[in-house]
Motif scaffolding. Sequence first.
Motif: not given
Length: 182
Positions: A109-129
């Motif tokens: 959850n977002s409480d675990e992340c530093n300030e300015g960050l939010i806990c999300l599922m990234p958009n991981i596609t074939g073009t993702a880094p």
Amino acid sequence: MRMPYRTDMCRYQIVAAALPLLLTGWLVIDKSEALTTFGKTITDKPQEGPKAPPARPCSRQAECAGISSSSCVRTHYDPVTRCLCGDNSPPLNGQCEAQAKSLYHACANSDECNEGLICLMPNITGTAPPHLRVHAPQDKICLCDTEAGFNEKDHTCNDGDILKTSLFAIITVTCIRKILTH
């Protein structure tokens, strides 16, 4: 016969002229540089203690499961994805002490992340880094909170910091102008 008003005014003008110079000098001088009383830079570098061994490389988040609170991440200073603690330091004896997590670290959850960050599922596609492809599609990671004005650039969230710095500069200039006009 002495003119106290004129002398006080001169002192005030000297202080008013010196204040912006002192503030500018304070903001410009690098913290790591120390000056002697004669204006010479001290060139002796501080002795560094033994460096921690680098964290082990990884290609999937699952490879870091044995190290508590670590994530398979890539930092801006290392092109290799590694099992790192939330503050991007290597684990010490297989353990992480850092509580808050930096950019790209696995989270629940977002409480675990530093300030300015939010806990999300990234958009991981074939073009993702490549540094994002270490996560499974269902993994949640700490990402820049774009709704709060934080945008990712060079493996950091930076616009929020620029905004804070700009506000500090505006407040400082406003205070100096008020001092000078009184």
